[in-house]
Design a protein around this motif. Sequence first.
Motif, PDB file in Angstrom:
ATOM      1  N   THR A 162       0.794  -1.231   0.000  1.00  0.00           N
ATOM      2  CA  THR A 162       0.000   0.000   0.000  1.00  0.00           C
ATOM      3  C   THR A 162       0.825   1.279   0.000  1.00  0.00           C
ATOM      4  N   ALA A 220       0.440   4.211  -2.619  1.00  0.00           N
ATOM      5  CA  ALA A 220      -0.732   5.081  -2.547  1.00  0.00           C
ATOM      6  C   ALA A 220      -0.429   6.377  -1.807  1.00  0.00           C
ATOM      7  N   THR A 256     -12.489  -3.444  -0.335  1.00  0.00           N
ATOM      8  CA  THR A 256     -11.548  -2.745  -1.203  1.00  0.00           C
ATOM      9  C   THR A 256     -12.231  -1.670  -2.033  1.00  0.00           C
ATOM     10  N   ALA A 295     -10.358   1.725  -1.224  1.00  0.00           N
ATOM     11  CA  ALA A 295      -9.525   2.280  -2.284  1.00  0.00           C
ATOM     12  C   ALA A 295      -9.999   3.660  -2.727  1.00  0.00           C
ATOM     13  N   TYR A 296     -11.289   3.929  -2.554  1.00  0.00           N
ATOM     14  CA  TYR A 296     -11.850   5.192  -3.024  1.00  0.00           C
ATOM     15  C   TYR A 296     -12.453   6.017  -1.886  1.00  0.00           C
ATOM     16  N   GLY A 347     -10.275  -2.385  -7.028  1.00  0.00           N
ATOM     17  CA  GLY A 347      -9.831  -1.132  -7.622  1.00  0.00           C
ATOM     18  C   GLY A 347     -10.452  -0.897  -8.988  1.00  0.00           C
TER      19      GLY A 347
END
Length: 406
Positions: free
Chosen positions: A41, A44, A237, A241-242, A359
């Motif tokens: 990760t 990111a 996720t 992720a968002y 994702g």
Amino acid sequence: MPIESTDRSADAHPPISNEKLPMAALLALATAVFITSLTETLPAGVLPAMSGSLHVSESAAGQAVTVYAAGTALTAIPLTAATAGWRRKRLLLTAMAGFAAANTVTAVSSTYPLTLISRFVAGVAAGLAWALLAGYARRMAPAQLQGKAVAIAMAGIPIALSLGVPAGTFVGQALGWRVAFLIMTGLTLVLLGWITAIVPDHPGQRSQERPRMLRALATPGVAPVLFVTLVFVLAHTILYAYIATFLTHVDMGKSTDLVLLVFGIASLASIWFTGAHIDRRLRTLTISSVLLVGVAAAILGVLAHTSALVYLAALLWGLGWGGVPTLLQTAAADAGGAAADAAQAMLVTLWNAAMAAGGIIGGILLDTLGAVSFPWSVLLLLVPGLITVVGARVHGFPAKRPGAAA
């Protein structure tokens, strides 16, 4: 979990006391989990700097995470089968040495293709390590404490998410993203010495004892655990992720770090509680985890316009999610029995495939339905997951774990 050899010669490790767990060795495994999770990760948190340095767009630089997950998903099963006969300590040292090499190449790479190759190699090392670590932790503990041993080893995940990523982001901003990856290399080198000195060794499997993947999949209880893994990780996720995009949608974009901090602290509390109770309440804890994440998603879907309720949702989400890796890996090992190694390899593959798919699906949802669709997608995925957990009361998520203390 690797199959216990029937050979009780000097090659076998002496039995462990029922009184306590080998904490120094288990903490070494937790550090390995921390390094693998943070390696995955870390891009990111340093994405803008990486994209500028490598002269690619941020979306292209973001594929460093996708390639890592792909490396794990594509190689976990064949590598686990190919190395089944290796002694466990040798295998763990090899996997972590792979991380040190891959992170070093990532740190010094000046070209985008080489960076992607090094990230793929890191993902391969992750697949090897993740298929090994839960079983390794279980073999260090007596039957009635195996769940707690796995929980200690898996504590590296929430620590990486709640502390490691923010720390790595800070280092990347202050000293450069390459320094952050070099620090990961340094940590891995220290860990290699720690493993060599402290972690006990165990034999691998003899060729006649190694189960095939399809046979493991046919073992009662394995398929339900794998299905729950797929939908639960995919649901998580899509939202995780968002989450920055979603929070921006509800006018809380500047509070993303605080929301994730609440999530991370709650995750740490969750894994502590899971470790204390998993050996007797795995089924109850798994059902509770699904419900807590579902309630959090419902709050975000209906009441996200209220800041206090967004923080409440993050709290419930963390409480529900923190113990999930421990719960699912323990359930897979229990259900797999003699085929536990194969079950773990399939779980690792599905876990990373779900992360990569999350994702992609999240991006499609964002482009077609907008950020408002994320919480409802989580709920839609969790419903069949909850039904599966509730229905697998005999095999998969039984009321009483095999070998657990009364």
